[in-house]
Design a protein around this motif. Structure first.
Motif, short mmCIF file in Angstrom:
data_model
loop_
_atom_site.label_atom_id
_atom_site.label_comp_id
_atom_site.label_asym_id
_atom_site.label_seq_id
_atom_site.Cartn_x
_atom_site.Cartn_y
_atom_site.Cartn_z
N UNK A 7 46.85 -41.10 -31.21
CA UNK A 7 46.36 -41.82 -30.03
C UNK A 7 45.89 -40.80 -29.00
N UNK A 8 45.15 -41.29 -28.01
CA UNK A 8 44.75 -40.44 -26.89
C UNK A 8 43.31 -40.01 -26.88
N UNK A 14 32.17 -32.95 -20.16
CA UNK A 14 32.44 -31.52 -20.37
C UNK A 14 33.28 -30.98 -19.22
N UNK A 15 34.29 -30.20 -19.57
CA UNK A 15 35.19 -29.63 -18.59
C UNK A 15 36.46 -30.44 -18.37
N UNK A 16 36.47 -31.67 -18.85
CA UNK A 16 37.64 -32.53 -18.69
C UNK A 16 38.73 -32.16 -19.69
N UNK A 87 34.32 -29.17 -24.44
CA UNK A 87 32.90 -28.89 -24.58
C UNK A 87 32.27 -29.96 -25.48
N UNK A 88 30.97 -30.18 -25.36
CA UNK A 88 30.33 -31.16 -26.25
C UNK A 88 30.56 -30.84 -27.73
N UNK A 89 30.66 -29.57 -28.08
CA UNK A 89 30.89 -29.21 -29.48
C UNK A 89 32.30 -29.53 -29.97
N UNK A 90 33.17 -29.97 -29.08
CA UNK A 90 34.50 -30.44 -29.49
C UNK A 90 34.47 -31.90 -29.96
N UNK A 91 33.32 -32.54 -29.82
CA UNK A 91 33.18 -33.94 -30.25
C UNK A 91 33.42 -34.05 -31.75
N UNK A 114 38.89 -40.74 -32.24
CA UNK A 114 37.59 -40.18 -31.85
C UNK A 114 37.68 -39.51 -30.48
N UNK A 115 37.15 -38.30 -30.40
CA UNK A 115 36.99 -37.60 -29.13
C UNK A 115 35.50 -37.33 -28.94
N UNK A 116 34.95 -37.81 -27.85
CA UNK A 116 33.55 -37.59 -27.55
C UNK A 116 33.43 -36.92 -26.19
#
Length: 119
Positions: A7-8, A14-16, A87-91, A114-116
């Motif tokens: 979960x989570x 970006x930066x969050x 970062x966006x590449x962590x999506x 899912x992490x976007x």
């Protein structure tokens, strides 16, 4: 048999930061090595972090080192992935996994969350 429920996940900028949780059931949790993996569309699944049963040793992939931290609370049968400076590449879809032998294969997997990360 071990059941893993992540979960989570969510949509962030970006930066969050986000903290993923994975709750385990069905087996003594403290004897299992736990890991977090991620898979982006069209890419292979990548191990981003893992932690020993006692929590005294952990490893993080170079791509997330200094930004992500794996931890566990054996009293709650839960492993966490704190993700900072996203970062966006962590999506990706992030998966929790468990194995009973540190040198063996990953035996059990969660369903993924899912992490976007938007730019």
């Amino acid at each position: 048999q071990v059941q893993l429920v992540e979960s989570g996940g969510g949509l962030v900028e970006a930066g969050d930061s986000l903290r993923l949780s994975c709750e385990a059931s069905g087996r003594p949790f403290s004897s299992s090595v736990m890991g977090w993996f991620r898979q982006a569309p069209g890419e292979e699944r990548q191990n981003v972090a893992r932690i020993t049963g006692s929590g005294d040793s952990s490893w993080h992939a170079d791509s997330v080192k200094g930004r992500f931290t794996i931890s566990r609370d054996n009293a709650k049968n839960t492993v966490y992935l704190q993700m900072n400076s996203l970062k966006p590449e962590d999506t990706a879809v992030y998966y929790c996994a468990a194995k009973t032998w540190s040198l063996g294969p990953w035996d059990y997997w969660g369903q993924g969350t899912q992490v976007t990360v938007s730019s």
